[in-house]
Design a protein around this motif. Structure first.
Motif, short mmCIF file in Angstrom:
data_model
loop_
_atom_site.label_atom_id
_atom_site.label_comp_id
_atom_site.label_asym_id
_atom_site.label_seq_id
_atom_site.Cartn_x
_atom_site.Cartn_y
_atom_site.Cartn_z
N PHE A 83 0.68 -1.45 0.04
CA PHE A 83 -0.01 -0.06 0.01
C PHE A 83 1.00 1.14 -0.02
CE2 PHE A 83 -2.05 3.43 2.53
CZ PHE A 83 -3.44 3.53 1.73
N VAL A 84 1.96 1.22 0.75
CA VAL A 84 2.80 2.49 1.15
C VAL A 84 3.79 2.53 -0.20
CG1 VAL A 84 4.61 3.44 1.90
CG2 VAL A 84 2.97 2.27 3.47
N LEU A 85 3.97 1.42 -0.87
CA LEU A 85 5.00 1.60 -1.99
C LEU A 85 4.07 1.91 -3.20
CD1 LEU A 85 7.32 -1.44 -1.62
CD2 LEU A 85 7.84 0.99 -1.25
N VAL A 86 3.04 1.55 -3.44
CA VAL A 86 2.09 1.87 -4.50
C VAL A 86 1.69 3.54 -4.48
CG1 VAL A 86 -0.35 2.06 -5.44
CG2 VAL A 86 0.96 -0.16 -5.05
N SER A 87 1.61 3.97 -3.23
CA SER A 87 1.12 5.31 -3.13
C SER A 87 2.38 6.20 -3.63
CB SER A 87 0.64 5.65 -1.80
OG SER A 87 -0.43 4.98 -1.31
N TRP A 88 3.52 5.77 -2.84
CA TRP A 88 4.71 6.47 -3.40
C TRP A 88 5.20 6.41 -4.92
CZ3 TRP A 88 9.41 5.13 -5.41
CH2 TRP A 88 10.55 5.98 -5.31
N GLY A 89 4.89 5.28 -5.40
CA GLY A 89 5.42 5.17 -6.61
C GLY A 89 4.49 5.99 -7.93
N ALA A 148 -0.78 14.95 5.73
CA ALA A 148 -0.75 14.89 4.23
C ALA A 148 -1.79 15.52 3.57
CB ALA A 148 -0.82 13.35 3.84
N ILE A 149 -2.92 15.69 4.06
CA ILE A 149 -4.30 16.42 3.47
C ILE A 149 -3.93 17.85 3.39
CG2 ILE A 149 -6.37 16.70 3.47
CD1 ILE A 149 -6.79 13.89 4.20
N LEU A 150 -3.49 18.30 4.72
CA LEU A 150 -3.19 19.63 4.78
C LEU A 150 -2.18 20.06 3.96
CD1 LEU A 150 -3.40 20.48 8.73
CD2 LEU A 150 -4.70 21.44 6.94
N GLY A 156 8.94 18.02 5.58
CA GLY A 156 10.10 17.53 6.07
C GLY A 156 9.44 16.34 7.15
N LEU A 157 8.39 16.70 7.90
CA LEU A 157 7.51 15.86 8.88
C LEU A 157 7.00 14.68 8.19
CD1 LEU A 157 6.62 15.23 11.76
CD2 LEU A 157 4.64 16.87 11.07
N LEU A 158 6.37 14.95 6.61
CA LEU A 158 5.81 13.62 6.04
C LEU A 158 6.86 12.82 5.39
CD1 LEU A 158 3.19 16.09 4.13
CD2 LEU A 158 2.68 14.17 5.87
N PHE A 159 8.09 13.24 5.08
CA PHE A 159 9.20 12.62 4.78
C PHE A 159 9.65 11.52 5.89
CE2 PHE A 159 13.68 11.84 4.24
CZ PHE A 159 13.69 10.97 2.86
N TRP A 160 9.89 12.16 6.78
CA TRP A 160 10.52 11.49 8.29
C TRP A 160 9.32 10.57 8.61
CZ3 TRP A 160 15.46 10.58 7.81
CH2 TRP A 160 16.50 11.45 7.53
N GLY A 161 8.18 11.15 8.78
CA GLY A 161 7.08 10.06 9.36
C GLY A 161 6.83 8.93 8.37
N GLY A 162 6.72 9.22 7.10
CA GLY A 162 6.54 8.22 6.07
C GLY A 162 7.75 7.12 6.11
#
Length: 251
Positions: A89-95, A207-209, A169-175
């Motif tokens: 799920f995570v990889l599909v979203s990122w790709g 992420a939505i914000l 940055g928060l989204l990157f490190w959180g993900g």
């Protein structure tokens, strides 16, 4: 004018030629376009594409369940580690997001959005299958909560007009931390419980914000398909983890 032209700094044009060039540019929409109107048109297009993606996602899920293919897909995917499904799920979203951001042509952007919707629909099947069996009504409740959450966060972004790009940055490190946690769960055979799902709902809200702020302030106005993809990925993430919470509450 002329001295600079002679120095090779700027081309010199007679005033009449300049006027004709300006009029031609306006006619082609290069000069004089209302930036507010252009941005509003971009935002409308973005949310129209987001709505279409959500409808397509729902239509695919209904088709899979009505045809009986959902059971086959769910059994095949649940035969493996559930955490591997989470990782997928995570990889599909990122790709898909990665492709959409770098695609210059509209067909490539539409292909990325379509790929995202189809892949998300398939990845969602096991979770929806479980919810349908063990937690009747959870799917509708999770969809309602997700819709309300998305609407509230969207309203905050549009009303405040605040630039939330600092959340990147928060989204990157959180993900990254979330992905590491999922991989660790697969390797060391432990489950990520309700607390992890609650954290991920909060992460999806951030992420939505961030995505909505980018739509308002930063996305190029020819990238409304990519913008819709970003929003769809965040909405799907929130729905995924809200639904997991509802399923866990029925256990």
């Amino acid at each position: 004018g002329r001295p600079l032209a002679q120095a090779g700094k700027v081309p010199y044009l007679p005033r009449r030629a300049m006027s004709q060039l300006y009029a031609s540019s306006v006619a082609r929409g290069r000069v004089g376009a209302d930036p507010v109107e252009a941005r509003a048109k971009f935002i409308v297009r973005t949310y129209n594409h987001l709505f279409a993606a959500i409808v397509l996602f729902a239509g695919i899920e209904i088709g899979l369940f009505v045809s009986g293919l959902a059971g086959v897909i769910a059994q095949a995917m649940l035969g493996r580690s559930w955490l591997l499904v989470l990782g997928g799920f995570v990889l599909v979203s990122w790709g898909a997001s990665h492709v959409a951001h770098r695609a210059l042509s509209k067909p490539a952007q539409y292909a990325a959005l379509l790929a995202m919707v189809v892949a998300q629909a398939i990845v969602f099947v096991p979770l929806l299958f479980i919810a349908d069996k063990v937690a009747p009504g959870a799917i509708q409740s999770a969809a309602l909560v997700t819709m309300l959450g998305f609407s509230g966060l969207t309203a905050i972004a549009f009303v405040t007009r605040k630039d939330f790009s600092f959340l990147r940055g928060l989204l990157f490190w959180g993900g990254l931390v979330a992905l590491i946690a999922i991989i660790a769960g697969v390797v060391f055979s432990f489950q990520l419980g309700t607390f992890f799902s609650v954290l991920m709902v909060g992460f999806a809200g951030i992420a939505i914000l961030y995505d909505t702020s980018n739509v308002i302030h930063h996305f190029p106005e020819d990238r409304y398909v990519a913008a819709a993809l970003e929003l769809f990925a965040s909405v799907a993430m929130m729905l995924w983890y809200v639904l997991r919470i509802f399923i866990a509450s029925r256990d």
